[in-house]
Design a protein around this motif. Structure first.
Motif, PDB file in Angstrom:
ATOM      1  N   ARG A  37      10.763  56.016  43.813  1.00  0.00           N
ATOM      2  CA  ARG A  37      10.024  55.338  42.760  1.00  0.00           C
ATOM      3  C   ARG A  37      10.970  54.929  41.651  1.00  0.00           C
ATOM      4  N   ASP A  38      10.674  53.800  41.048  1.00  0.00           N
ATOM      5  CA  ASP A  38      11.406  53.359  39.873  1.00  0.00           C
ATOM      6  C   ASP A  38      10.436  52.591  38.995  1.00  0.00           C
ATOM      7  N   GLU A  39      10.305  53.034  37.766  1.00  0.00           N
ATOM      8  CA  GLU A  39       9.344  52.434  36.837  1.00  0.00           C
ATOM      9  C   GLU A  39       9.596  50.946  36.602  1.00  0.00           C
ATOM     10  N   ARG A  40      10.845  50.523  36.703  1.00  0.00           N
ATOM     11  CA  ARG A  40      11.149  49.105  36.463  1.00  0.00           C
ATOM     12  C   ARG A  40      10.560  48.208  37.538  1.00  0.00           C
ATOM     13  N   ALA A  41      10.178  48.790  38.678  1.00  0.00           N
ATOM     14  CA  ALA A  41       9.615  47.997  39.766  1.00  0.00           C
ATOM     15  C   ALA A  41       8.108  48.147  39.892  1.00  0.00           C
ATOM     16  N   LYS A  42       7.488  48.939  39.030  1.00  0.00           N
ATOM     17  CA  LYS A  42       6.063  49.247  39.197  1.00  0.00           C
ATOM     18  C   LYS A  42       5.159  48.030  39.066  1.00  0.00           C
ATOM     19  N   ALA A  47       4.535  43.467  48.454  1.00  0.00           N
ATOM     20  CA  ALA A  47       4.485  42.528  49.566  1.00  0.00           C
ATOM     21  C   ALA A  47       5.582  41.475  49.472  1.00  0.00           C
ATOM     22  N   GLU A  48       6.170  41.296  48.299  1.00  0.00           N
ATOM     23  CA  GLU A  48       7.221  40.303  48.141  1.00  0.00           C
ATOM     24  C   GLU A  48       8.530  40.733  48.772  1.00  0.00           C
ATOM     25  N   GLY A  49       8.691  42.032  49.033  1.00  0.00           N
ATOM     26  CA  GLY A  49       9.872  42.511  49.735  1.00  0.00           C
ATOM     27  C   GLY A  49      11.088  42.647  48.861  1.00  0.00           C
ATOM     28  N   ALA A  50      12.219  42.141  49.352  1.00  0.00           N
ATOM     29  CA  ALA A  50      13.508  42.351  48.697  1.00  0.00           C
ATOM     30  C   ALA A  50      13.677  41.455  47.483  1.00  0.00           C
ATOM     31  N   GLY A  51      14.817  41.629  46.843  1.00  0.00           N
ATOM     32  CA  GLY A  51      15.169  40.736  45.760  1.00  0.00           C
ATOM     33  C   GLY A  51      15.153  41.359  44.387  1.00  0.00           C
ATOM     34  N   GLY A  53      17.038  44.188  43.667  1.00  0.00           N
ATOM     35  CA  GLY A  53      18.192  45.075  43.579  1.00  0.00           C
ATOM     36  C   GLY A  53      19.011  44.939  42.320  1.00  0.00           C
ATOM     37  N   ALA A  54      19.339  43.733  41.946  1.00  0.00           N
ATOM     38  CA  ALA A  54      20.173  43.540  40.758  1.00  0.00           C
ATOM     39  C   ALA A  54      19.476  44.031  39.500  1.00  0.00           C
ATOM     40  N   GLY A  55      18.156  43.974  39.496  1.00  0.00           N
ATOM     41  CA  GLY A  55      17.411  44.390  38.318  1.00  0.00           C
ATOM     42  C   GLY A  55      17.282  45.890  38.148  1.00  0.00           C
ATOM     43  N   ILE A  56      17.420  46.652  39.237  1.00  0.00           N
ATOM     44  CA  ILE A  56      17.202  48.087  39.101  1.00  0.00           C
ATOM     45  C   ILE A  56      18.369  48.936  39.566  1.00  0.00           C
ATOM     46  N   GLY A  57      19.518  48.375  39.686  1.00  0.00           N
ATOM     47  CA  GLY A  57      20.635  49.280  39.865  1.00  0.00           C
ATOM     48  C   GLY A  57      21.572  48.942  40.975  1.00  0.00           C
ATOM     49  N   GLY A  67      14.809  46.661  47.950  1.00  0.00           N
ATOM     50  CA  GLY A  67      13.591  45.875  47.905  1.00  0.00           C
ATOM     51  C   GLY A  67      12.387  46.774  47.754  1.00  0.00           C
ATOM     52  N   LEU A  68      11.223  46.210  47.863  1.00  0.00           N
ATOM     53  CA  LEU A  68       9.989  46.960  47.702  1.00  0.00           C
ATOM     54  C   LEU A  68       9.299  47.134  49.043  1.00  0.00           C
TER      55      LEU A  68
END
Length: 180
Positions: A37-42, A47-51, A53-57, A67-68
Motif C-alpha cells: 500500500r502507498d497513500e500516494r496511489a490511493k 484498473a489503469e495499471g502501470a505508470g 512508478g516515477a510518482g511514488i518512488g 503499477g497498480l
C-alpha cells in the motif's frame, strides 16, 4: 538452488529503500518483487495499471515500473516484479489464492503467505526476492537492515484481534474500522 526470501514493512517507503539497496548490491530487478500500500496511489484507478512508478518512488530499476493492481480481499495496491505478475494472473484468471497462491507457488510457507497477505491488507508492503544460494545472505542482510516487521509479534497481535488466516473474500481493511 534458488530461495525465495520475503520480508514485510510497515510503510512503502521502507520497502522501497530495501529494493533500492538490493539493486545497488547487484540483485537483478527481475528477481525482486514488491506488493503493498502507498497513500500516494490511493486515489488512482487500479484498473489503469502501470505508470505511477516515477510518482511514488524510483526513477530507475524495479520501482520505476511500479503499477497498480486490485487484489481480492486487499483492494488496490502498488506492485512490481514477478510476484505482482503472478498475482495479477491469478486475479485476471479468477484463480483462487491471489497473493497467497503467488507466494506459496514461489516456495513461501503457507502460514507465512497468509501473514504477508494480511500485512498488505492492513496497509503494509511486502518485498520478495528470488535469490541464488550464493546471494541469500546478502539479500537477507539488506532486507533485515531495512527494519522489517517482526513477524512473530505481528502474528501474535493479529491473533489477539481474532485473525486466523487471510480471507480473500473479506472487505479490504480500513484503519479504525470497528472490530479491527
Amino acid at each position: 538452488m534458488t530461495r525465495t526470501i520475503t520480508r514485510s514493512y510497515d510503510t512503502y517507503d521502507q520497502a522501497a529503500a530495501a529494493v533500492e539497496k538490493l539493486e545497488q548490491a547487484g540483485i537483478s530487478s527481475t528477481d525482486i518483487s514488491v506488493v503493498g500500500r502507498d497513500e500516494r496511489a490511493k486515489d488512482s484507478n487500479a484498473a489503469e495499471g502501470a505508470g505511477i512508478g516515477a510518482g511514488i518512488g524510483g526513477a530507475a530499476g524495479l520501482l520505476a515500473g511500479i503499477g497498480l493492481l486490485a487484489i481480492p480481499g486487499i483492494g488496490p495496491v502498488v506492485a512490481a516484479g514477478w510476484l505482482a505478475s503472478t498475482a495479477a494472473g491469478a486475479v485476471a484468471g479468477a484463480a483462487a489464492g491471489g497473493l497467497v497462491g503467488s507466494l506459496t507457488s514461489a516456495g513461501v510457507d503457507e502460514d507465512e503467505a497468509h501473514y504477508y497477505a494480511e500485512t498488505v491488507r492492513r496497509g503494509g508492503t511486502v518485498v520478495s526476492v528470488r535469490a541464488a544460494q550464493e546471494y541469500a545472505a546478502t539479500v537477507e542482510a539488506i532486507l533485515d537492515g531495512a527494519t522489517p516487521i517482526d513477524r512473530e509479534s505481528r502474528v501474535a497481535q493479529y491473533r489477539r484481534e481474532g485473525w486466523t488466516r487471510f480471507d480473500e473474500t473479506a472487505d479490504p481493511y480500513v484503519r479504525g474500522q470497528a472490530g479491527i
